[in-house]
Design a protein around this motif. Structure first.
Motif, PDB file in Angstrom:
ATOM      1  N   GLN A 171       0.808  -1.212   0.000  1.00  0.00           N
ATOM      2  CA  GLN A 171       0.000   0.000   0.000  1.00  0.00           C
ATOM      3  C   GLN A 171       0.853   1.279   0.000  1.00  0.00           C
ATOM      4  OE1 GLN A 171      -2.774   1.346  -0.893  1.00  0.00           O
ATOM      5  NE2 GLN A 171      -4.213   0.839   0.761  1.00  0.00           N
ATOM      6  N   GLY A 172       1.805   1.359   0.931  1.00  0.00           N
ATOM      7  CA  GLY A 172       2.632   2.562   1.031  1.00  0.00           C
ATOM      8  C   GLY A 172       3.415   2.832  -0.243  1.00  0.00           C
ATOM      9  N   TRP A 173       3.972   1.777  -0.808  1.00  0.00           N
ATOM     10  CA  TRP A 173       4.762   1.921  -2.040  1.00  0.00           C
ATOM     11  C   TRP A 173       3.876   2.385  -3.192  1.00  0.00           C
ATOM     12  CZ3 TRP A 173       9.905   1.829  -2.738  1.00  0.00           C
ATOM     13  CH2 TRP A 173      10.380   1.786  -4.050  1.00  0.00           C
ATOM     14  N   ALA A 174       2.667   1.833  -3.290  1.00  0.00           N
ATOM     15  CA  ALA A 174       1.756   2.209  -4.377  1.00  0.00           C
ATOM     16  C   ALA A 174       1.366   3.686  -4.272  1.00  0.00           C
ATOM     17  CB  ALA A 174       0.507   1.327  -4.342  1.00  0.00           C
ATOM     18  N   ILE A 175       1.121   4.161  -3.056  1.00  0.00           N
ATOM     19  CA  ILE A 175       0.778   5.572  -2.863  1.00  0.00           C
ATOM     20  C   ILE A 175       1.959   6.462  -3.249  1.00  0.00           C
ATOM     21  CG2 ILE A 175       0.286   7.320  -1.102  1.00  0.00           C
ATOM     22  CD1 ILE A 175      -1.420   5.178   0.324  1.00  0.00           C
ATOM     23  N   ALA A 176       3.151   6.076  -2.818  1.00  0.00           N
ATOM     24  CA  ALA A 176       4.346   6.861  -3.147  1.00  0.00           C
ATOM     25  C   ALA A 176       4.577   6.920  -4.654  1.00  0.00           C
ATOM     26  CB  ALA A 176       5.566   6.268  -2.449  1.00  0.00           C
ATOM     27  N   GLU A 177       4.373   5.806  -5.336  1.00  0.00           N
ATOM     28  CA  GLU A 177       4.540   5.775  -6.788  1.00  0.00           C
ATOM     29  C   GLU A 177       3.521   6.676  -7.484  1.00  0.00           C
ATOM     30  OE1 GLU A 177       6.660   4.011  -9.173  1.00  0.00           O
ATOM     31  OE2 GLU A 177       7.842   4.323  -7.351  1.00  0.00           O
ATOM     32  N   SER A 178       2.305   6.691  -6.967  1.00  0.00           N
ATOM     33  CA  SER A 178       1.270   7.542  -7.561  1.00  0.00           C
ATOM     34  C   SER A 178       1.610   9.020  -7.385  1.00  0.00           C
ATOM     35  CB  SER A 178      -0.085   7.222  -6.915  1.00  0.00           C
ATOM     36  OG  SER A 178      -1.133   7.927  -7.548  1.00  0.00           O
ATOM     37  N   ILE A 179       2.086   9.388  -6.198  1.00  0.00           N
ATOM     38  CA  ILE A 179       2.489  10.778  -5.953  1.00  0.00           C
ATOM     39  C   ILE A 179       3.635  11.170  -6.876  1.00  0.00           C
ATOM     40  CG2 ILE A 179       3.549  12.328  -4.252  1.00  0.00           C
ATOM     41  CD1 ILE A 179       1.993  10.759  -2.086  1.00  0.00           C
ATOM     42  N   ARG A 180       4.642  10.285  -6.976  1.00  0.00           N
ATOM     43  CA  ARG A 180       5.799  10.567  -7.832  1.00  0.00           C
ATOM     44  C   ARG A 180       5.376  10.734  -9.287  1.00  0.00           C
ATOM     45  NH1 ARG A 180       8.534   8.324 -11.561  1.00  0.00           N
ATOM     46  NH2 ARG A 180       7.206   6.465 -11.431  1.00  0.00           N
TER      47      ARG A 180
END
Length: 317
Positions: A171-180
């Protein structure tokens, strides 16, 4: 004698009941609804304008019947084609999107959809996305970049889904990728917080050149209940947390976190979805028009600089 506010509430309840009946049965009840709606409008206009407290605005953002993302799409868009799946795990009904025409302008939509009734709200987890939802959003951003489509994102979630399976799937990685990915888009991005904007679940599709918010929506690093549970170990202190968080539209405009507050009908967007949609449509279209003149490099640079400016701090030796 019945007080005007009590009469208004009774009439609003009758209107809602008739609208539900008309929707379920297919009957044309306009003859009964039209005079009732006119009287409701008259009574609303006669009510004194009182500024809601921060907690009252949170409740308005959650009001039964408040327009969802798809309600705005139905009123403002044509040719919407929903695209499914993240090409890795599956589809997520809490975060949906696809190409459409926003009042005639070709765009890529990203939508956090809570659901319109109990069954759909459970299916969509009240707008709280799993990792595949954010990975789907990244896929749609890639398509927007490829075809030069501006991105319009409607934010409405208390936060990303907190379940064990979401953590297992990153979950955390997916959110970070979306922000990036959103930070690096070469096309204009306009975000609108239409209800609740909670934590990274909202920010994941909230990194825009322009961030707008409806008058009775809220946007914060955490929900009032979450903050109260952490600070006071008591979720019932949520109204106190709402005051401390300064999470309402007027607060956010003053702090420079949003560019514009979009007015709502008297009593909230749930009282007149058509009027609320007109205001949202006008605001988004205006900002898209302004951003259309900027080149890709300027859009990326300004978007990054916008978010770096947020917040205040003091450096000490």
């Amino acid at each position: 004698m019945t007080a005007p506010i009590d009469t208004l509430k009774e009439l609003e309840a009758r209107v809602r009941d008739l609208e539900v009946t008309a929707q379920k049965t297919g009957q044309n009840l306009d003859a009964a609804l039209t005079p009732l709606r006119a009287e409701v409008d008259r009574l609303r206009a006669a009510q004194p304008r009182v500024t809601p407290t921060r907690w009252e605005r949170v409740q308005l953002a959650r009001a039964q019947g408040r327009p969802t993302a798809l309600d705005y799409v139905d009123r403002l868009c044509t040719e919407f084609t929903e695209l499914h799946g993240d090409r890795r795990y599956g589809d997520d009904p809490a975060l949906i999107g696809g190409p459409a025409r926003w009042q005639g302008v070709p765009v890529m939509l990203l939508l956090q959809q809570k659901g319109r009734d109990t069954k759909s709200k459970i299916k969509r987890r009240f707008g709280s996305a799993n990792p595949e939802g954010y990975r789907k959003a990244v896929r749609l951003m890639d398509l927007a970049d490829k075809f030069g489509l501006p991105v319009v994102a409607l934010v409405d979630t208390q936060g990303a889904y907190p379940g064990l399976e979401a953590e297992e799937r990153g979950q955390g990685w997916a959110i970070a990728e979306s922000i990036r990915r959103m930070l690096n888009l070469r096309v204009p991005v306009v975000n609108v917080v239409i209800g609740e904007g909670g934590s990274g679940g909202a920010l994941a599709i909230g990194v825009g050149n322009r961030v707008l918010i409806q008058e009775n929506a809220w946007y914060s690093v955490i929900s009032p209940e979450g903050a109260a549970s952490i600070i006071w170990k008591d979720a019932s202190k949520a109204p106190l947390a709402a005051e401390a968080l300064r999470l309402t539209a007027p607060d956010l405009l003053k702090l420079g976190i949003v560019e514009e507050v979009i007015p709502e009908p008297t009593g909230g967007a749930h009282q007149n979805a058509d009027e609320a949609a007109r205001a949202v449509g006008e605001a988004v279209t205006r900002h898209l028009r302004e951003l259309a003149a900027q080149d890709a490099a300027t859009l990326r640079t300004d978007r990054a600089a916008r978010f770096r400016r947020l917040g205040a701090y003091t450096e000490t030796p």
